[in-house]
Design a protein around this motif. Structure first.
Motif, PDB file in Angstrom:
ATOM      1  N   ARG A   1      -7.082   7.207  -1.109  1.00 35.99           N
ATOM      2  CA  ARG A   1      -6.244   6.587  -0.086  1.00 35.99           C
ATOM      3  C   ARG A   1      -4.444   6.021  -0.248  1.00 35.99           C
ATOM      4  NH1 ARG A   1      -5.522   1.286   3.065  1.00 35.99           N
ATOM      5  NH2 ARG A   1      -5.063   1.855   4.704  1.00 35.99           N
ATOM      6  N   MET A   2      -3.708   6.005   0.015  1.00 35.91           N
ATOM      7  CA  MET A   2      -3.004   5.862   0.055  1.00 35.91           C
ATOM      8  C   MET A   2      -2.152   4.131   0.437  1.00 35.91           C
ATOM      9  SD  MET A   2      -1.303   7.746  -2.935  1.00 35.91           S
ATOM     10  CE  MET A   2       0.380   7.663  -3.304  1.00 35.91           C
ATOM     11  N   LEU A   3      -2.052   3.129  -0.664  1.00 37.44           N
ATOM     12  CA  LEU A   3      -2.104   1.816  -0.383  1.00 37.44           C
ATOM     13  C   LEU A   3      -0.390   2.394  -0.391  1.00 37.44           C
ATOM     14  CD1 LEU A   3      -3.676  -0.598  -2.862  1.00 37.44           C
ATOM     15  CD2 LEU A   3      -4.764   0.412  -0.447  1.00 37.44           C
ATOM     16  N   ASN A   4       0.446   1.048   1.077  1.00 30.43           N
ATOM     17  CA  ASN A   4       1.555   1.626   1.436  1.00 30.43           C
ATOM     18  C   ASN A   4       2.452   0.839   0.697  1.00 30.43           C
ATOM     19  OD1 ASN A   4       1.771   3.630   2.938  1.00 30.43           O
ATOM     20  ND2 ASN A   4       1.291   1.879   4.473  1.00 30.43           N
ATOM     21  N   HIS A   5       2.962   1.086  -1.223  1.00 24.27           N
ATOM     22  CA  HIS A   5       3.705   0.020  -1.283  1.00 24.27           C
ATOM     23  C   HIS A   5       4.209   1.010  -2.511  1.00 24.27           C
ATOM     24  CE1 HIS A   5      -0.326  -0.209  -4.061  1.00 24.27           C
ATOM     25  NE2 HIS A   5       0.740   0.899  -4.990  1.00 24.27           N
ATOM     26  N   SER A   6       5.892   0.626  -2.515  1.00 27.09           N
ATOM     27  CA  SER A   6       6.237   1.437  -3.654  1.00 27.09           C
ATOM     28  C   SER A   6       6.423   1.991  -5.122  1.00 27.09           C
ATOM     29  CB  SER A   6       7.957   1.185  -3.619  1.00 27.09           C
ATOM     30  OG  SER A   6       8.922   1.967  -4.050  1.00 27.09           O
ATOM     31  N   ARG A   7       5.756   2.885  -5.364  1.00 31.80           N
ATOM     32  CA  ARG A   7       5.954   3.731  -6.480  1.00 31.80           C
ATOM     33  C   ARG A   7       6.989   4.135  -7.483  1.00 31.80           C
ATOM     34  NH1 ARG A   7       2.170   4.167  -3.546  1.00 31.80           N
ATOM     35  NH2 ARG A   7      -0.809   3.744  -3.623  1.00 31.80           N
ATOM     36  N   ALA A   8       7.594   3.383  -8.386  1.00 31.46           N
ATOM     37  CA  ALA A   8       8.678   2.998  -9.145  1.00 31.46           C
ATOM     38  C   ALA A   8       8.722   4.150 -10.214  1.00 31.46           C
ATOM     39  CB  ALA A   8       9.532   2.419  -9.281  1.00 31.46           C
ATOM     40  N   HIS A   9       7.612   4.022 -10.910  1.00 29.90           N
ATOM     41  CA  HIS A   9       7.516   5.049 -12.089  1.00 29.90           C
ATOM     42  C   HIS A   9       6.071   5.436 -12.126  1.00 29.90           C
ATOM     43  CE1 HIS A   9       9.269   0.879 -13.094  1.00 29.90           C
ATOM     44  NE2 HIS A   9      10.129   1.584 -13.338  1.00 29.90           N
ATOM     45  N   ASN A  10       6.079   7.130 -12.191  1.00 30.61           N
ATOM     46  CA  ASN A  10       5.057   7.804 -12.234  1.00 30.61           C
ATOM     47  C   ASN A  10       4.781   9.026 -12.949  1.00 30.61           C
ATOM     48  OD1 ASN A  10       4.766   7.253  -8.693  1.00 30.61           O
ATOM     49  ND2 ASN A  10       6.547   6.903  -8.985  1.00 30.61           N
ATOM     50  N   VAL A  11       3.413   9.351 -13.477  1.00 31.70           N
ATOM     51  CA  VAL A  11       3.489  10.291 -14.299  1.00 31.70           C
ATOM     52  C   VAL A  11       2.300  11.216 -13.726  1.00 31.70           C
ATOM     53  CG1 VAL A  11       1.896  10.965 -16.406  1.00 31.70           C
ATOM     54  CG2 VAL A  11       3.783   9.021 -16.144  1.00 31.70           C
TER      55      VAL A  11
END
Length: 633
Positions: free
Chosen positions: A90-100
């Protein structure tokens, strides 16, 4: 963190369990070294947490991805925190800015992309996609992945992969949506090559700045004429030949510094529109939400609803919204005479005069001794003398007794003060305020029966005030220029108009030549923070913010605004420092002086009575002594 990875691996759903005997060793894969080099060189210095997600289309590639992550994590975890997320989590509603992302083909990437939302991913952040399958047409996969990310307006993208014919090398792709040969298109560029344990071209940044030069590409802008913020210069063929005004100059500067050309879409009818979900938007907001234009400029004030559905730059200018009011009714001749004092002051003055008249009448009803004592000898018209002194006249005869002179002295002082205050205040009223004062704040206008007219853009100001919201009337610039300006010159007009102070000053600069004037109440209704709106993840916002920061710091926007909005053309309907009606509180000193005079007069009367009584007793004793002497002889 290493233990958490083991736990996550154990907790994966059963359909992701694989044959562990068919295991590929990733230690020799160049993807491990290239990924570690990218994380250490770029992600570690700029962030504190890295988000990793993986997806594979078959068991063999899924197993290989596990082994890759297992080889990479021990090398990067001491330097940066890593959060592993499964596709089912489940995706938490916080912004992910650095992703792989670890994927083996476009289908696997599509499962991750379909779950991407602006609430969970920062589209202006950085994305590294590692394609783990080297047996397929990887270049076509790179093209598809980048096309998908461009549909989300994700610019900072890198795709890392290897090929079967070059098993010791890893290839690093990115794309530039604008160039000298194309505009808003995706063409993968081979940007870096990892070979023999290092990137062979270290001078190139992993994520270069891609939008500081648009190479003359056209950007669509929707707007309409709204002076003095944005004024359109019409061309000979019916198109727009230039932009002027505060926002117009700003847009031209952005176009020059970022090297893009403008394609202007005129909004008809000219309105900002309602900002809501797709399908419910109207006006210019609809074109922005449907991606028919790149951005919009023209007195766009920041609001909660707009910020919820659209992306925006930082605020570059602050405008004050105030009320344009009609003039007050002209004073009648009788009202001019009554202007200096309020009703309570006139009541107090009238009461004092009435008391003086009653005292004179009562004294007149007594004998001559009492009249001589209070008025003085040879004073035959005390009532006429009272009004004569009050209005500044002189007395032909003065009283001789101390009590009457004391009364005269303090009545004279009282009359001088009242008369001087009246004359001075009346002069100021006649000179500075020829009309009656109109209300100043919104509740006073509503209580006086005024309606509030405004453009739809300002209606959000009163959404939290239902009682005010019901009194609102929609207006637009065309009606304002054609009819409402003339109506606001008449005292009988029963509505006010909300407008920014810059627009009022600009229009007054033109209207004064025609003998007209827009008056403001002087009360600030709302403070508008102006911004540029676009799509939530629009790529133009970041370079716009950079240029706006430079321009705002230099003070250029305020300088441009001063050329269109001069404070000298803002006429406040009621001067704050102008003449005011005198109240009882202001006249309290005069009343206290009169009371003091009456007290002193009373004391003088008491002394005179005591002296008169003592003198009578003395005369009586002398007479008695004389009588005794006579009887003795």
């Amino acid at each position: 963190m290493w233990h958490s990875f083991v736990v996550l691996s154990i907790l994966l759903p059963t359909f992701h369990a694989f044959n562990w005997t068919v295991s590929l060793s990733p230690k020799s894969s160049p993807l491990v070294g290239a990924t570690v080099a990218i994380v250490e060189s770029f992600f570690v210095p700029v962030c504190s947490q890295l988000y990793i997600r993986r997806r594979a289309s078959n068991k063999r590639n899924a197993r290989f991805q596990y082994d890759l992550i297992e080889a990479i994590l021990p090398q990067i975890e001491p330097q940066i925190r890593v959060q592993l997320e499964t596709i089912q989590a489940r995706m938490l509603n916080h912004s992910r800015a650095h992703n792989v992302f670890f994927v083996d083909d476009y289908e696997a990437f599509g499962e991750i992309s379909d779950r991407m939302r602006v609430q969970t991913y920062d589209y202006s952040g950085y994305f590294l996609i590692i394609v783990t399958d080297s047996t397929r047409d990887n270049f076509n996969t790179v093209q598809q992945i980048m096309d998908d990310l461009w549909s989300h307006y994700v610019i900072n993208v890198a795709v890392l992969l290897s090929y079967d014919d070059s098993p010791e090398d890893a290839f690093y792709y990115t794309y530039f949506p604008f160039s000298t040969t194309y505009c808003e298109e995706v063409h993968p560029w081979l940007w870096k090559i990892f070979s023999k344990g290092r990137f062979v071209d270290p001078q190139r940044a992993f994520y270069p700045r891609k939008l500081m030069n648009f190479y003359g590409c056209p950007l669509k802008m929707v707007t309409f004429d709204i002076p003095p913020f944005l004024m359109l210069d019409p061309g000979f063929d019916g198109t727009v030949s230039g932009l002027n005004g505060i926002d117009g100059i700003l847009t031209r500067v952005l176009s020059q510094l970022l090297n893009f050309s403008l394609s202007i879409e005129l909004m008809e009818p000219p309105e900002w529109g309602i900002t809501d979900k797709l399908g419910s938007c109207t006006g210019a907001s609809r074109l922005v939400r449907q991606r028919m234009v790149n951005f919009t400029v023209g007195f766009w004030s920041m609001t909660y609803r707009r910020n919820r559905y659209m992306g925006h730059t930082s605020a570059y200018y602050t405008s004050l919204v105030t009320t344009v009011v009609p003039p007050g009714h002209a004073y009648t001749s009788i009202e001019h005479l009554l202007l200096p004092y309020k009703l309570d002051s006139w009541s107090c003055i009238s009461t004092i005069i009435l008391i003086a008249v009653l005292v004179i009448i009562v004294v007149k009803c007594h004998g001559r001794i009492m009249q001589h004592f209070v008025f003085g000898r040879s004073i035959t018209a005390p009532l006429l003398n009272t009004f004569n002194i009050f209005f500044g006249g002189s007395l032909p005869r003065l009283p001789h007794r101390n009590f009457s002179r004391t009364l005269l002295t303090f009545w004279l002082l009282y009359s001088i003060i009242i008369r001087t205050c009246y004359v001075g205040s009346l002069f100021k009223f006649l000179q500075l305020q020829p009309n009656k004062t109109v209300p100043k704040i919104i509740p006073e206008y509503m209580a006086a029966g005024y309606h509030i007219r405004m453009a739809r853009n300002y209606s959000y100001i009163f959404e939290a005030f239902p009682r005010v919201y019901k009194r609102l009337q929609q207006s637009n610039l065309t009606n304002f220029l054609a009819r409402e300006i003339d109506e606001l010159q008449q005292p009988t007009t029963r509505y006010i108009v909300l407008a920014p102070t810059e627009a009022i000053a600009y229009l007054n600069r033109q209207l004064t030549k025609q003998g007209k004037l827009l008056r403001v109440s002087g009360d600030r209704v709302y403070t508008s923070k102006l911004t540029i709106y676009s799509q939530r993840s629009s790529p133009v916002l970041q370079p716009f913010n950079y240029i706006l920061g430079l321009i705002s710091t230099a003070g250029l926007i305020d300088q441009w605004a001063s050329g269109f909005s001069l404070p000298i053309f803002l006429k406040v309907s009621s001067e704050v420092n102008g003449p005011r009606q005198l109240t009882v509180r202001q006249l309290m000193g005069c009343l206290e002086l009169l009371a003091f005079g009456l007290t002193v007069s009373g004391l003088v009367l008491l002394v005179e009575c005591l002296v008169d009584r003592w003198s009578r007793k003395k005369k009586h004793r002398v007479r008695r002594c004389r009588r005794r002497v006579r009887f003795a002889h």
